[in-house]
Design a protein around this motif. Sequence first.
Motif, PDB file in Angstrom:
ATOM      1  N   MET A  37      41.888  29.374  42.205  1.00  0.00           N
ATOM      2  CA  MET A  37      41.007  29.459  43.374  1.00  0.00           C
ATOM      3  C   MET A  37      41.571  30.360  44.465  1.00  0.00           C
ATOM      4  O   MET A  37      40.824  30.809  45.347  1.00  0.00           O
ATOM      5  CB  MET A  37      40.762  28.059  43.941  1.00  0.00           C
ATOM      6  N   GLU A  38      42.848  30.624  44.426  1.00  0.00           N
ATOM      7  CA  GLU A  38      43.494  31.436  45.465  1.00  0.00           C
ATOM      8  C   GLU A  38      43.681  32.889  45.040  1.00  0.00           C
ATOM      9  O   GLU A  38      44.091  33.723  45.847  1.00  0.00           O
ATOM     10  CB  GLU A  38      44.872  30.851  45.783  1.00  0.00           C
ATOM     11  N   GLY A  43      43.084  41.014  41.228  1.00  0.00           N
ATOM     12  CA  GLY A  43      44.445  40.896  40.718  1.00  0.00           C
ATOM     13  C   GLY A  43      44.488  40.797  39.206  1.00  0.00           C
ATOM     14  O   GLY A  43      43.528  40.386  38.563  1.00  0.00           O
ATOM     15  N   LYS A  44      45.635  41.169  38.621  1.00  0.00           N
ATOM     16  CA  LYS A  44      45.737  41.199  37.162  1.00  0.00           C
ATOM     17  C   LYS A  44      45.584  39.814  36.555  1.00  0.00           C
ATOM     18  O   LYS A  44      45.046  39.678  35.447  1.00  0.00           O
ATOM     19  CB  LYS A  44      47.063  41.824  36.736  1.00  0.00           C
ATOM     20  N   GLU A  45      46.030  38.769  37.275  1.00  0.00           N
ATOM     21  CA  GLU A  45      45.933  37.419  36.716  1.00  0.00           C
ATOM     22  C   GLU A  45      44.463  37.021  36.528  1.00  0.00           C
ATOM     23  O   GLU A  45      44.049  36.622  35.439  1.00  0.00           O
ATOM     24  CB  GLU A  45      46.624  36.387  37.626  1.00  0.00           C
ATOM     25  N   TYR A  46      43.691  37.165  37.609  1.00  0.00           N
ATOM     26  CA  TYR A  46      42.294  36.746  37.490  1.00  0.00           C
ATOM     27  C   TYR A  46      41.510  37.671  36.566  1.00  0.00           C
ATOM     28  O   TYR A  46      40.690  37.210  35.764  1.00  0.00           O
ATOM     29  CB  TYR A  46      41.580  36.667  38.847  1.00  0.00           C
ATOM     30  N   MET A  47      41.729  38.970  36.656  1.00  0.00           N
ATOM     31  CA  MET A  47      40.987  39.899  35.798  1.00  0.00           C
ATOM     32  C   MET A  47      41.239  39.598  34.327  1.00  0.00           C
ATOM     33  O   MET A  47      40.348  39.725  33.486  1.00  0.00           O
ATOM     34  CB  MET A  47      41.341  41.340  36.149  1.00  0.00           C
ATOM     35  N   TYR A 236      30.940  43.420  41.729  1.00  0.00           N
ATOM     36  CA  TYR A 236      30.432  44.187  42.870  1.00  0.00           C
ATOM     37  C   TYR A 236      30.744  43.429  44.155  1.00  0.00           C
ATOM     38  O   TYR A 236      31.066  44.014  45.181  1.00  0.00           O
ATOM     39  CB  TYR A 236      28.924  44.410  42.732  1.00  0.00           C
ATOM     40  N   ASN A 237      30.614  42.098  44.071  1.00  0.00           N
ATOM     41  CA  ASN A 237      31.124  41.230  45.134  1.00  0.00           C
ATOM     42  C   ASN A 237      32.062  40.220  44.472  1.00  0.00           C
ATOM     43  O   ASN A 237      32.288  40.274  43.261  1.00  0.00           O
ATOM     44  CB  ASN A 237      29.991  40.530  45.894  1.00  0.00           C
ATOM     45  N   THR A 238      32.617  39.311  45.243  1.00  0.00           N
ATOM     46  CA  THR A 238      33.538  38.326  44.680  1.00  0.00           C
ATOM     47  C   THR A 238      32.790  37.386  43.743  1.00  0.00           C
ATOM     48  O   THR A 238      31.845  36.711  44.174  1.00  0.00           O
ATOM     49  CB  THR A 238      34.208  37.498  45.786  1.00  0.00           C
ATOM     50  N   PRO A 239      33.159  37.330  42.487  1.00  0.00           N
ATOM     51  CA  PRO A 239      32.469  36.439  41.553  1.00  0.00           C
ATOM     52  C   PRO A 239      32.889  34.981  41.757  1.00  0.00           C
ATOM     53  O   PRO A 239      33.794  34.690  42.557  1.00  0.00           O
ATOM     54  CB  PRO A 239      32.931  36.951  40.180  1.00  0.00           C
ATOM     55  N   SER A 240      32.232  34.088  41.040  1.00  0.00           N
ATOM     56  CA  SER A 240      32.570  32.652  41.090  1.00  0.00           C
ATOM     57  C   SER A 240      33.821  32.425  40.246  1.00  0.00           C
ATOM     58  O   SER A 240      33.767  31.936  39.119  1.00  0.00           O
ATOM     59  CB  SER A 240      31.399  31.814  40.577  1.00  0.00           C
ATOM     60  N   THR A 241      34.958  32.785  40.814  1.00  0.00           N
ATOM     61  CA  THR A 241      36.191  32.884  40.023  1.00  0.00           C
ATOM     62  C   THR A 241      36.590  31.575  39.359  1.00  0.00           C
ATOM     63  O   THR A 241      36.919  31.550  38.169  1.00  0.00           O
ATOM     64  CB  THR A 241      37.351  33.388  40.903  1.00  0.00           C
ATOM     65  N   TYR A 242      36.557  30.478  40.098  1.00  0.00           N
ATOM     66  CA  TYR A 242      37.016  29.220  39.505  1.00  0.00           C
ATOM     67  C   TYR A 242      36.032  28.709  38.455  1.00  0.00           C
ATOM     68  O   TYR A 242      36.435  28.186  37.410  1.00  0.00           O
ATOM     69  CB  TYR A 242      37.246  28.150  40.579  1.00  0.00           C
ATOM     70  N   ALA A 243      34.744  28.892  38.704  1.00  0.00           N
ATOM     71  CA  ALA A 243      33.750  28.487  37.712  1.00  0.00           C
ATOM     72  C   ALA A 243      33.897  29.305  36.429  1.00  0.00           C
ATOM     73  O   ALA A 243      33.727  28.787  35.319  1.00  0.00           O
ATOM     74  CB  ALA A 243      32.348  28.637  38.285  1.00  0.00           C
TER      75      ALA A 243
END
Length: 360
Positions: A37-38, A43-47, A236-243
């Motif tokens: 969530m942070e 970043g490479k981790e989330y991507m 394009y914008n911040t996605p729902s990363t945690y979901a």
Amino acid sequence: MDRIFNFSAGPAALPQAVLEQARDELVNWQGCGMSVMEMSHRGKEYMGIQAEAEADLRELMNIPANYKVLFLQGGASMQFAMVPMNLFRGKASADYLNTGEWSKKAIKEAQKYGKVNVVASSEDKNFTYAPAQSAWKLDPNAAYVHYTTNETIGGVEIFWTPETGNVPLVADMSSDILSRPIDVSKFGLIYAGAQKNIGPAGLTIVIVREDLLGQLVPGTPTMFDYKIAADNDSMYNTPSTYAIYIAGLVFKWLKKNGGIAAMEKVNRAKAKLIYDFLDQSKFFQSPVAVENRSLMNIPFTLKDAALDDEFLKAAKARGMVQLKGHRSVGGMRASIYNAMPIEGVQALVALMKEFEQQHG
């Protein structure tokens, strides 16, 4: 009581193994010192998390290379607008099948952007069946054909894939995606809200054929353009990363448990337990046509509706919740998505048998 059996239609139960892994990784994901969530979505981790989730979904559904997988927001309800905005493509009209409440909402929204031809409707029998394709009045010049594969509220599922020739087929698969194999290549576009069989609310999956991108209804907002989402890898914008992270864990859970074909066998076994009981019961009944009985959402009624509340209280006392039917249908509804263990269904049927013996 540790875990209850949650029969909610959505947000729905998630696999316990997924929840436990998410719990263990919540504060410090794989030793990186921070929660998913942070993380920066750049970043490479989330991507890496998102890329792996997409790859696993492509493998599970055998998605062809000429289809884009988009991780969007706004739920399936936002797709009711995005589909016509992107797919009318200068055509005069689009074809829609009306099989229930979600079909009706999709039709109403699409009418804001062009003419809608309702090819067939099951409203004549209170949406308790799906019209055979022989009854559909398809327009060969339509921009696309839209249908809902599984009506969550009415419990009506269409197990066959419509034949639409050269007209792109569009499907709202929100409540049965990943529950049984489908041939993605027969569809122009598939969309699904995540909160039933994929992950938490807030994420929407869109699978769209590349040749359908980039021909917008004038005035379409940038954020509603599938091509913009595709060209920017859903960032394009911040996605729902945690979901998306949780969805990725669900995809891995599915792979570990044999994939979608194996899941279909389990789902059919779960549904059969309930339908077999309903078919021999004189106290409970299913309102849905046999050939369209959903594997995911099973509505049923009691002989005496005055006993509904008593049944719900008895279920809650045994750790079974969210069985009340939708207000437009009444009665009960058991949603038994992939994450519902067969033990939950067995417990429900046992209660139904006892309740009938006591009150039948």
